[in-house]
Design an enzyme around this catalytic site. Structure first.
Site, PDB file in Angstrom:
ATOM      1  N   HIS C  54     -64.399  -8.707  20.107  1.00 18.04           N
ATOM      2  CA  HIS C  54     -64.633  -8.037  21.387  1.00 18.04           C
ATOM      3  C   HIS C  54     -65.976  -8.433  21.983  1.00 18.04           C
ATOM      4  O   HIS C  54     -66.489  -7.747  22.855  1.00 18.04           O
ATOM      5  CB  HIS C  54     -64.615  -6.516  21.206  1.00 18.04           C
ATOM      6  CG  HIS C  54     -63.417  -6.008  20.503  1.00 18.04           C
ATOM      7  ND1 HIS C  54     -62.142  -6.273  20.951  1.00 18.04           N
ATOM      8  CD2 HIS C  54     -63.273  -5.278  19.366  1.00 18.04           C
ATOM      9  CE1 HIS C  54     -61.268  -5.708  20.122  1.00 18.04           C
ATOM     10  NE2 HIS C  54     -61.932  -5.107  19.149  1.00 18.04           N
ATOM     11  N   HIS C 216     -56.934  -5.510  21.383  1.00 19.66           N
ATOM     12  CA  HIS C 216     -56.696  -6.163  20.093  1.00 19.66           C
ATOM     13  C   HIS C 216     -55.548  -7.138  20.184  1.00 19.66           C
ATOM     14  O   HIS C 216     -54.862  -7.397  19.201  1.00 19.66           O
ATOM     15  CB  HIS C 216     -56.391  -5.128  19.010  1.00 19.66           C
ATOM     16  CG  HIS C 216     -57.491  -4.148  18.837  1.00 19.66           C
ATOM     17  ND1 HIS C 216     -57.546  -2.993  19.572  1.00 19.66           N
ATOM     18  CD2 HIS C 216     -58.579  -4.150  18.037  1.00 19.66           C
ATOM     19  CE1 HIS C 216     -58.641  -2.315  19.225  1.00 19.66           C
ATOM     20  NE2 HIS C 216     -59.281  -2.994  18.304  1.00 19.66           N
TER      21      HIS C 216
END
Ligand SMILES: Nc1ncnc2c1ncn2[C@@H]1O[C@H](COP(=O)(O)OP(=O)(O)O)[C@@H](O)[C@H]1O
Ligand SMILES: Nc1ncnc2c1ncn2[C@@H]1O[C@H](COP(=O)(O)OP(=O)(O)O)[C@@H](O)[C@H]1O
Ligand SMILES: [Mg+2]
Ligand SMILES: [Mg+2]
Ligand SMILES: [Mg+2]
Ligand SMILES: [Mg+2]
Lengths: 213, 327, 327, 213
Positions: C54, C216
């Site tokens: 991320h 994700h």
């Protein structure tokens, strides 16, 4: 060549660019950044918009030059703009352009392109087309010479395929630029073809795609 | 992404609109594609620009201590002389204007024509041409190297010089000095997609990388097999070291620049290996920049830039600056 | 990119190494995947983290006025309780520690176990759970919404609260307030590629977008046809407006967040349309953030986050902060 | 079941994970984030490293729990770690574990999983496997019960295909989670299968791929 003829030349070129935009983009995609057709079409669409207001061949070309200068950008923008500006200057005050005057104008244009861009024949740029085509008309300032110029321009554009680029974006590719025709040479050759169509009885547009790709 | 813009003609203007709406300190010169500071300081003006598609360059570097204006052309197309001239006129506060130009035929010609027009109007204009891309052989027979991500260091350091009140000649001297000491090279793992046409900028067979790319989606100087990041980084650094004769006790600023679609995590891995390699050479890293500074639309790849510092450049590099894309 | 890392086990540690080498104010806690400030202030400690992939989250938010530590798990995998516990111990200066947790089963369980262990050692620990993703229906039968990009606003505002010396209870109150007022939704035009396996996170037929994605690489809540950016932005904003009952005279912070492979230029276009839409609704945009804040490896796509402000949140949002990824 | 048997169970499971890692990742890719096999293998590789040093069944499981806790992360890490920790606590002080003791341990583990994760049967999580398998052994604490537990676990894992997920990452997909078996249920079913292989003469590993994908 009166003001109507000059307009017809440029309108014809603009319409032709609509058809070959994709082809020019594709050539530029292979050895440059893929925008030469888009640049040319954007420029000539804008540059041809107000040509009706121009009263003389010189004024028409001046408008074209300013139109290109303010809309094209890239490498081709200043080069074509300079070419038309120099031709316009060479024709200042003239109402009717003889083929000899045309030759003078083209020589001035070629000089302008070389001054601005610094390219010589063999560098794989539009100069490779402007030089032999201008030479044809200069040495034979007749309808026949104009027709020959169109042929010579086409041949020169096709011949750029073998060259290694030494100016412009394609030069960064070095040897990898061999095998693709220079997009600016093709757009220039089409300009000479459109000139011949305007001036020579019976000339017709020849397709490019098959030969150039 | 892969969204075609419904109206390709509006791509750049929509982008600039969104940009200036997001940063209150910036504005768009009406009727142009020029982004300027909302207010100008009494100092030498700094103008840069080029084709679009390199975001955050160049509008992201407009702000205190950096550029006063950025001129955006169509995607990968140099802006026109008229647009550059508008920028020069807007930023000129009577102290002259420096143009920061990347060494591409189109950029050089369009900016030079604008400079001539501005000089005709009595504005003092100087220019610096950045040619930091060591992928391209430097030869007198060619137009020389391209300008790429190293240009951002010119914006920062010349910007600091102008901001402290240096004269046009002094700002130009410093800009030229940065340009002479900055070296870059990049590679791509995938081409970019032109949002106006949806076309890829080149075809790359699986398992290959283009080495020595520019920032306009052009293919690289050569192709090579894909390799672990450590090796790819090494390829770039080796060439930079060779060309810059970088060595022990040199102090540098290092930039790891993403080309548009490279995750930041992978840029950090590149930074790790670049740093380790420079450490091995005894080169001291004074400052690191890792992120997207000069992109090529959605190209996956990265470039490495090294700027050789001295005390003058260090203090200017450290001087405060407030521009959206500088940190 | 598409480079497989030669040693998948080292992906995260290489990345963290590169990261801390690039930012002198940061350090890695030895033997862990925890990035901390090089020195701590005497104040409530702030710890966040989650799976890797991320970037710049979460290590990019470590710094003055934001987080004191960020704990990185494997790619898309919550860190273990041990790692979180190391972070808590390191940042605790005797004023207690607040954990900022994104609402995923894994994150919540691992952070909670760490909190229990730390409490056993006598450290005061509180937590805030961020669940800003309005793509997911909120229902008592499910685990509720995911935490996504809105978490960055919690880092910033709770960080400012801690930095000015607020008590643990007060920092928690403010963090909860931000969490209650922040709303996000995202979409993807292409999946992400796991650098450890080279696999795509999902298959998406040409011309389709995944709407309501997480961070994700999960598929979205639904698929829809690709549309111009203006319409895609509208889809996200409409849902956010519905869930947040945003309306005239509300003041907000707006974030347009790239998912990793989206060019900044396209994010600016999104910003343009998002801003126009909020203008139409009479919503006042107090501050805009456009860039990559919470990514999903090399996914192409973006998310929109809206935070409803009041005067307390505004002043904390404006408070100075120095972290690599905050601007 | 002595300490050797417990070790054999876990070593067997670790080896089995090597073979099914890709399968579990693939299932998780479809309705989660694609890492369940990677997480489990990383965890059990590390957790099995120092089992030789543990002197009792309880100690073995304690080591496994701590190993999982410090290496897995994700949702499965704390859940499996909690399960083994509770089993270890249930067996504290015992050298030899009867099948009745095993049932007690499994019940404690299941309670731990539910306490930590809050899932009920039908939520499409590993609970859907642990509950019926534990029930089999509890109601029939014999070798036969253990064999039945393995069968029930497999069937329960396959049955999760029809369910809509209400816990864990797959729950974000809502209806789109239907059609894929829950990866944590499959890894749990394999754990019960390995248990049966350890305890029941003649039990052999059954392949999963064809049925579960
Ligand atoms: N220095 C130069 N002199 C003459 N022609 C040039 C020069 N550089 C480039 N060109 C011409 O310009 C063409 C490319 O134009 P275009 O693609 O529109 O601009 P850009 O390269 O900036 O994208 C080339 O094909 C070449 O013919
Ligand atoms: N609340 C819960 N209770 C029980 N099991 C759960 C819960 N949440 C998730 N799981 C199990 O965990 C599995 C996913 O584990 P894994 O992929 O390793 O973690 P993550 O979802 O964090 O990536 C799911 O397949 C499911 O069986
Ligand atoms: Mg081009
Ligand atoms: Mg171009
Ligand atoms: Mg995970
Ligand atoms: Mg998973």
């Amino acid at each position: 060549m009166n003001v109507e003829h000059v307009r017809a030349w440029l309108y014809g070129y603009r319409d032709r660019l609509t058809a070959v935009q994709g082809l020019l983009d594709e050539l530029d995609n292979r050895i440059g950044d893929g925008d030469h057709g888009t640049n040319m079409l954007r420029g000539f669409r804008a540059a041809c918009e107000h040509l009706g207001e121009a009263a003389s061949p010189s004024e028409v070309l001046h408008k074209v030059s300013m139109g290109l200068l303010s809309t094209v950008g890239g490498a081709s923008g200043p080069l074509y703009a300079t070419a038309f500006l120099r031709m316009s200057q060479a024709w200042r005050g003239m109402e009717d352009i003889s083929i000899k005057d045309l030759a003078n104008g083209l020589n001035a244009a070629l000089a302008g392109i070389q001054q601005r861009g610094g390219a010589n024949v063999g560098d794989k740029t539009m100069v490779d087309v402007w030089a032999p085509a201008t030479e044809c008309i200069s040495s034979d300032p007749t309808e026949h010479g104009v027709r020959e110029a169109s042929r010579a321009a086409r041949q020169a554009a096709l011949n750029t395929r073998q060259l290694v680029a030494r100016r412009g974006r394609a030069s960064y590719l070095g040897e990898r630029s061999v095998g693709t025709c220079d997009p600016g040479s093709v757009s220039s050759a089409i300009l000479f073809e459109c000139l011949a169509i305007t001036l020579v009885e019976g000339m017709e547009a020849d397709p490019w795609t098959a030969q150039v790709l | 992404m892969n969204v075609l813009h419904p109206n390709p003609d509006r791509f750049v203007t929509d982008m600039l609109d969104g940009f200036v709406r997001s940063y209150p300190g910036l504005a768009r010169l009406q009727g142009t594609q020029v982004v300027v500071r909302a207010q100008f300081d009494r100092k030498v003006g700094l103008v840069s620009g080029g084709g679009s598609g390199h975001e955050p360059a160049h509008a992201g570097y407009v702000g205190y201590g950096m550029l006063d204006a950025a001129v955006a052309g169509q995607i990968f197309t140099s802006p026109t002389p008229n647009e550059v001239l508008s920028a020069i006129r807007a930023v000129n506060q009577g102290f002259g204007v420096l143009l920061v130009i990347k060494n591409y035929t189109g950029d050089v010609m369009n900016f030079e024509m604008a400079a001539e027009m501005a000089q005709d109007e009595g504005i003092a204009v100087e220019k610096v041409i950045v040619a930091d891309d060591v992928a391209v052989e430097n030869s007198t027979f060619t137009i020389g190297r391209r300008g790429v991500a190293g240009t951002v260091f010119v914006h920062k350091i010349a910007g600091a010089s102008a901001q402290r009140g240096d004269s046009l000649q002094e700002v130009k001297r410093i800009a030229d000095k940065v340009a002479a000491r900055v070296f870059s090279m990049g590679l791509a793992l995938s081409p970019c997609t032109l949002p106006t046409t949806g076309k890829s900028s080149f075809e790359l067979p699986a398992g290959q990388v283009e080495i020595g790319i520019g920032i306009h989606g052009e293919p690289g100087v050569r192709r090579g097999p894909i390799a672990p990041l450590a090796e790819l980084v090494d390829t770039l650094i080796s060439r930079i070291v060779e060309e810059s004769s970088l060595g022990e006790n040199d102090e540098v600023a290092l930039m790891i620049n993403g080309m548009g679609a490279t995750p930041l995590g992978e840029l950090s891995i590149c930074a790790r290996y670049a740093t380790a390699r420079l450490d091995d050479l005894g080169v001291k890293i004074y400052k690191s920049l890792v992120g997207e500074y000069m992109t090529s639309l959605n190209m996956a790849g990265f470039s490495v830039t090294v700027l050789k510092l001295d005390s003058e450049l260090k203090s200017l590099l450290d001087a405060p600056a407030h521009a959206p894309a500088w940190r």
